[in-house]
Design a protein around this motif. Sequence first.
Motif, short mmCIF file in Angstrom:
data_model
loop_
_atom_site.label_atom_id
_atom_site.label_comp_id
_atom_site.label_asym_id
_atom_site.label_seq_id
_atom_site.Cartn_x
_atom_site.Cartn_y
_atom_site.Cartn_z
N GLN A 23 0.82 -1.20 0.00
CA GLN A 23 0.00 0.00 0.00
C GLN A 23 0.86 1.25 0.00
N ARG A 24 2.00 1.24 0.66
CA ARG A 24 2.87 2.40 0.70
C ARG A 24 3.55 2.64 -0.65
N THR A 25 3.86 1.56 -1.36
CA THR A 25 4.60 1.69 -2.61
C THR A 25 3.70 1.66 -3.85
N ARG A 26 2.40 1.67 -3.66
CA ARG A 26 1.48 1.66 -4.80
C ARG A 26 1.71 2.91 -5.63
N ASP A 27 1.95 2.71 -6.91
CA ASP A 27 2.24 3.83 -7.80
C ASP A 27 1.00 4.68 -8.05
N THR A 28 1.21 5.96 -8.17
CA THR A 28 0.14 6.87 -8.57
C THR A 28 -0.07 6.70 -10.07
N PRO A 29 -1.20 7.15 -10.62
CA PRO A 29 -1.40 7.06 -12.07
C PRO A 29 -0.28 7.76 -12.86
N GLY A 43 5.95 12.85 -29.27
CA GLY A 43 5.89 13.48 -30.59
C GLY A 43 4.76 14.50 -30.62
N THR A 44 4.43 14.96 -31.79
CA THR A 44 3.36 15.93 -31.98
C THR A 44 2.01 15.22 -31.83
N PRO A 45 1.12 15.75 -30.98
CA PRO A 45 -0.20 15.12 -30.82
C PRO A 45 -0.96 15.06 -32.14
N VAL A 46 -1.72 13.97 -32.31
CA VAL A 46 -2.53 13.78 -33.51
C VAL A 46 -4.00 13.59 -33.11
N ASP A 47 -4.88 13.88 -34.05
CA ASP A 47 -6.31 13.75 -33.77
C ASP A 47 -6.83 12.32 -33.90
N CYS A 48 -6.19 11.51 -34.76
CA CYS A 48 -6.69 10.16 -35.02
C CYS A 48 -5.54 9.16 -35.10
N ILE A 49 -5.86 7.90 -34.78
CA ILE A 49 -4.92 6.79 -34.98
C ILE A 49 -5.64 5.69 -35.75
N SER A 50 -4.89 4.90 -36.47
CA SER A 50 -5.44 3.81 -37.26
C SER A 50 -5.76 2.62 -36.36
N LEU A 51 -7.01 2.16 -36.42
CA LEU A 51 -7.39 1.00 -35.60
C LEU A 51 -6.78 -0.29 -36.12
N SER A 52 -6.57 -0.38 -37.44
CA SER A 52 -6.01 -1.61 -38.01
C SER A 52 -4.56 -1.81 -37.58
N ARG A 53 -3.86 -0.74 -37.21
CA ARG A 53 -2.47 -0.84 -36.77
C ARG A 53 -2.35 -0.91 -35.25
N THR A 54 -3.45 -0.73 -34.55
CA THR A 54 -3.42 -0.73 -33.10
C THR A 54 -3.57 -2.16 -32.60
N GLY A 55 -2.57 -2.61 -31.85
CA GLY A 55 -2.58 -3.99 -31.38
C GLY A 55 -3.28 -4.19 -30.06
N SER A 56 -3.15 -3.23 -29.13
CA SER A 56 -3.75 -3.40 -27.82
C SER A 56 -3.91 -2.04 -27.15
N SER A 57 -4.63 -2.06 -26.04
CA SER A 57 -4.78 -0.84 -25.25
C SER A 57 -4.57 -1.19 -23.78
N GLN A 58 -4.18 -0.19 -23.02
CA GLN A 58 -3.95 -0.37 -21.59
C GLN A 58 -4.52 0.84 -20.87
N ILE A 59 -5.21 0.57 -19.78
CA ILE A 59 -5.80 1.64 -18.98
C ILE A 59 -4.85 2.02 -17.86
N ILE A 60 -4.62 3.31 -17.71
CA ILE A 60 -3.92 3.84 -16.55
C ILE A 60 -5.03 4.45 -15.69
N SER A 61 -5.38 3.77 -14.61
CA SER A 61 -6.54 4.14 -13.80
C SER A 61 -6.58 5.62 -13.46
N GLY A 62 -7.74 6.23 -13.77
CA GLY A 62 -7.97 7.62 -13.43
C GLY A 62 -7.18 8.61 -14.25
N LYS A 63 -6.47 8.15 -15.30
CA LYS A 63 -5.54 9.04 -16.00
C LYS A 63 -5.65 8.99 -17.52
N ALA A 64 -5.44 7.80 -18.12
CA ALA A 64 -5.26 7.75 -19.57
C ALA A 64 -5.54 6.35 -20.12
#
Length: 135
Positions: A23-29, A43-64
């Motif tokens: 509990q003490r060492t639990r990382d913040t988001p 890099g420079t932010p973009v408005d869209c990404i290609s879904l066909s090239r996206t392999g996976s997604s990961q949730i950073i709780s409460g953040k991204a």
Amino acid sequence: MKRILPALLAGAALLAAPVAQAQRTRDTPDAKLAKLLEGRVAGTPVDCISLSRTGSSQIISGKAIVYRSGSTLYVNEPRGGADQLDDNSILVTNTFGAQLCSIDIVRLIDRASFFPRGFVNLGKFVPYTKPKKAN
């Protein structure tokens, strides 16, 4: 009986120590995201990404939400609803076309109950890549 009680108390203390340490060492988001992006350059932010090239997604709780496309990680910090993101969320995306864009909404479904939990309004996608090595 007098010997059993101290032994039980000592055992309980030994079991509680790793939990307290975790509990003490639990990382913040922010720390989790920084660890995931370690050694990468934004890099420079973009408005869209290609879904066909996206392999996976990961949730950073409460953040991204981090989308992996080959060796590039696209970090999306939602404009709204990020506080609802956690590891128990299933991301449901309805897109029109082959791209996921910053104007899209991602619905969240609870992994255990399969009930809707809310949604997030996506923001821009920031690409993070490993720098090229100099010759």
